[in-house]
Write a protein that holds these residues in place. Structure first.
Motif, PDB file in Angstrom:
ATOM      1  N   THR A 457       9.483 -45.029  22.919  1.00  0.00           N
ATOM      2  CA  THR A 457      10.821 -45.626  22.876  1.00  0.00           C
ATOM      3  C   THR A 457      10.833 -46.680  21.781  1.00  0.00           C
ATOM      4  OG1 THR A 457      11.122 -45.283  25.258  1.00  0.00           O
ATOM      5  CG2 THR A 457      12.603 -46.836  24.176  1.00  0.00           C
ATOM      6  N   ASN A 458      11.516 -46.370  20.674  1.00  0.00           N
ATOM      7  CA  ASN A 458      11.544 -47.277  19.530  1.00  0.00           C
ATOM      8  C   ASN A 458      12.971 -47.322  18.994  1.00  0.00           C
ATOM      9  OD1 ASN A 458      11.345 -48.399  16.840  1.00  0.00           O
ATOM     10  ND2 ASN A 458       9.139 -48.012  16.925  1.00  0.00           N
ATOM     11  N   PRO A 459      13.766 -48.294  19.425  1.00  0.00           N
ATOM     12  CA  PRO A 459      15.178 -48.357  19.009  1.00  0.00           C
ATOM     13  C   PRO A 459      15.358 -48.432  17.500  1.00  0.00           C
ATOM     14  CG  PRO A 459      14.786 -49.811  20.878  1.00  0.00           C
ATOM     15  CD  PRO A 459      13.440 -49.352  20.407  1.00  0.00           C
ATOM     16  N   GLU A 460      14.465 -49.130  16.802  1.00  0.00           N
ATOM     17  CA  GLU A 460      14.601 -49.222  15.346  1.00  0.00           C
ATOM     18  C   GLU A 460      14.428 -47.846  14.711  1.00  0.00           C
ATOM     19  OE1 GLU A 460      12.731 -51.597  11.459  1.00  0.00           O
ATOM     20  OE2 GLU A 460      11.818 -51.829  13.434  1.00  0.00           O
ATOM     21  N   TYR A 461      13.452 -47.097  15.170  1.00  0.00           N
ATOM     22  CA  TYR A 461      13.256 -45.725  14.668  1.00  0.00           C
ATOM     23  C   TYR A 461      14.496 -44.891  14.948  1.00  0.00           C
ATOM     24  CZ  TYR A 461      11.396 -40.941  14.458  1.00  0.00           C
ATOM     25  OH  TYR A 461      11.204 -39.613  14.169  1.00  0.00           O
ATOM     26  N   ASP A 462      15.012 -44.938  16.157  1.00  0.00           N
ATOM     27  CA  ASP A 462      16.174 -44.136  16.519  1.00  0.00           C
ATOM     28  C   ASP A 462      17.371 -44.459  15.630  1.00  0.00           C
ATOM     29  OD1 ASP A 462      14.668 -42.989  18.500  1.00  0.00           O
ATOM     30  OD2 ASP A 462      15.572 -44.129  20.143  1.00  0.00           O
TER      31      ASP A 462
END
Length: 527
Positions: A457-462
């Motif tokens: 879970t990586n919001p920046e990647y998403d």
């Protein structure tokens, strides 16, 4: 980001074997002066068995190239050339392919545009959990339509996707007979490809027989070419050392060999095609309840590793630490790791994260000891167990209780996608030719609804991926690389070393595509 929920069964055989499902090209320039053998048999070593030859399944995708064609193919230099389609055009939301008019399925029926649209629709259905297909198709929903009179197949996505030609176009196309009896695809082939599966034995060998009258191969390749084998026999040879011995003694004709055994094959007159790989692509299990769900702990453990030492072990000599998740030659490949991996002192980082060493030297937090289950498979490369062992020793010296487990490839797949009982998994992969290939493994649902087996879970990647998906083709490489950098900073995964495997041929010549996949219509057998 908008996306389908793909299958639960894909593993490092996609993100750690990453099976390319299409190739192209004519015959490689021959380095052999002996005459060609007509209607001969070529024996190829496969590193693991193929439980199912369904091209949309976990393992069948790897062998699909022998019996199934795709709408387009990739040349060895990465350019797109013809396949079932003679022409194509695409934007970020639509793609249209015009079929060749002369294509027939292995049962003799003509291939229609409606049949291709049916294959695209079938393969993209998330309810069917078709792992091999999901690693090729766009990561956004789409609808397919056909015009049989014009011979065109079109697809429209619900959200932008920058590589439609290189995704939709590379799906192996199953003929209608395969969908009429889907269970038959495990032991029989129902495609338009140059070979037909004519013998299946559990554990191998597997035998393919050439199709006569095949004229629609990559860039127009045909099965009437001189020296093309009449039969291809795949035998399961899991050990690189055994494959090397068989090449030298004439027991097999083609094999991929990695690690130190490559040195033994030099100077014996073998054809050789080098393949860029990433050795030791490592994932950390971040699912709830696992210790590595804590990003601070992941960063601390990664910063403790001697990357140069690991790279040396991973390649069986002097290695180069990998800079990206995919191999050299992949679209948007860049050197990202050094500038983005955690570099804080590991012991200090552990203390800051609340981990302390007790009187017995073991790390614990809130009374809970740090126990890690590290798993790998020698089926993915002979140097992986020693590389994993070096990791385990490093983390043990910090005070972690590390259990190192080696498994067969099928068992590794089961652990990753069924039981989830691992903390660290180490594999080897060419990665994906396109950065979009990694999306299901770094975001989205976990098995059984998705491919995100490590629960990343990586919001920046998403957010960066959502931006990159709106940028056409390679114009988005800068954004794709920033997304990958975010994964490095969060220690979501770690590629250990840039490596090389080599596909060797004894009295054979051939062409390979990204990832070392043989192009069947390029194989030539010599005396």
């Amino acid at each position: 980001m908008p996306r389908r929920t793909p299958s639960a069964a894909r593993s490092l055989t996609a993100a750690a074997l990453a099976l390319a499902t299409a190739g192209c090209g004519g015959a490689a320039p021959s380095s052999t002066s002996t005459p060609l053998v007509e209607h001969g048999t070529v024996r190829i070593a496969a590193s693991s068995e193929t439980p199912s030859f369904d091209p949309y399944s976990t393992f069948g995708a790897g062998q699909a190239r022998f019996s199934y064609d795709s709408l387009v193919n990739l040349a060895p230099d990465g350019t797109v050339v013809s396949g079932l389609a003679s022409s194509w055009q695409a934007s970020t939301t639509t793609a249209t392919f015009t079929l060749r008019p002369d294509v027939t399925c292995s049962d003799g029926t003509p291939l229609t545009a409606s049949a291709v649209a049916r294959a695209l629709t079938y393969a993209s259905d998330p309810a069917k959990q078709l792992a091999g297909a999901q690693t090729v198709l766009p990561n956004v929903p789409f609808t397919a339509s056909a015009d049989d009179r014009a011979g065109t197949v079109s697809a429209t996505t619900t959200a932008p996707f920058p590589f439609l030609t290189r995704s939709l176009g590379l799906l192996p196309i199953v003929c209608p007979a395969g969908f009429d009896d889907p269970r038959s695809l495990g032991r029989a082939t129902r495609g338009t490809g140059p070979y037909v599966l004519t013998r299946y034995s559990p554990g191998g060998p597997y035998e393919f027989t050439v199709r006569e009258g095949y004229t629609w191969g990559p860039a127009g390749a045909t099965t009437a070419a001189p020296g093309l084998p009449a039969r291809i026999v795949l035998s399961v040879v899991p050990q690189a050392a055994t494959a090397a011995n068989l090449l030298l003694t004439g027991g097999i004709d083609i094999a991929s060999v990695n690690g130190p055994d490559r040195a033994r094959l030099t100077g014996h007159g073998l054809t050789a095609e080098d393949v860029a790989t990433v050795v030791g692509l490592t994932f950390f299990n971040q699912r709830p309840g696992r210790p590595l769900a804590d990003p601070a702990l992941r960063r601390a453990l990664v910063s403790a590793l001697d990357r140069q030492g690991l790279a040396n072990v991973a390649v069986g000599g002097t290695g180069h630490p990998a800079g990206d998740f995919g191999a050299e030659g992949a679209v948007c490949h860049a050197d990202l790791a050094a500038a983005n991996l955690p570099a804080r002192d590991a012991a200090e980082a552990l203390r800051a994260a609340g981990w302390a060493r007790g009187p017995d030297g073991r790390l614990a937090r809130d009374g809970r000891p740090l126990r890690l289950r590290l798993i790998t498979s020698p089926d993915l490369g002979p140097t992986l167990p020693p590389a994993a062992e070096l990791m385990a020793r490093t983390w043990t010296s910090l005070g972690a209780d590390v259990k190192l487990v080696t498994e067969s490839l099928p068992a590794l797949v089961n652990v990753m996608y069924q039981t989830g009982d691992f903390d660290v998994v180490v594999g080897t992969t060419p990665g994906f030719a396109l950065p979009v290939g990694f999306i299901p493994f770094f975001s989205g649902p976990t098995p059984a609804q998705g491919l995100n087996f490590a629960g990343v879970t990586n919001p920046e990647y998403d957010a960066l991926v959502a931006q990159a998906l709106r940028e056409p083709d390679t114009e988005g490489c800068g954004t794709w690389n920033r997304a990958a950098a975010a994964l490095f900073r969060s220690a979501d995964a770690l590629p250990i070393a840039d490596g090389r495997s080599t596909v060797y041929g004894r009295s054979t010549t051939f062409t390979t595509t990204f990832g070392g996949q043989l192009v069947p219509t390029s194989i030539r057998l010599h005396r």
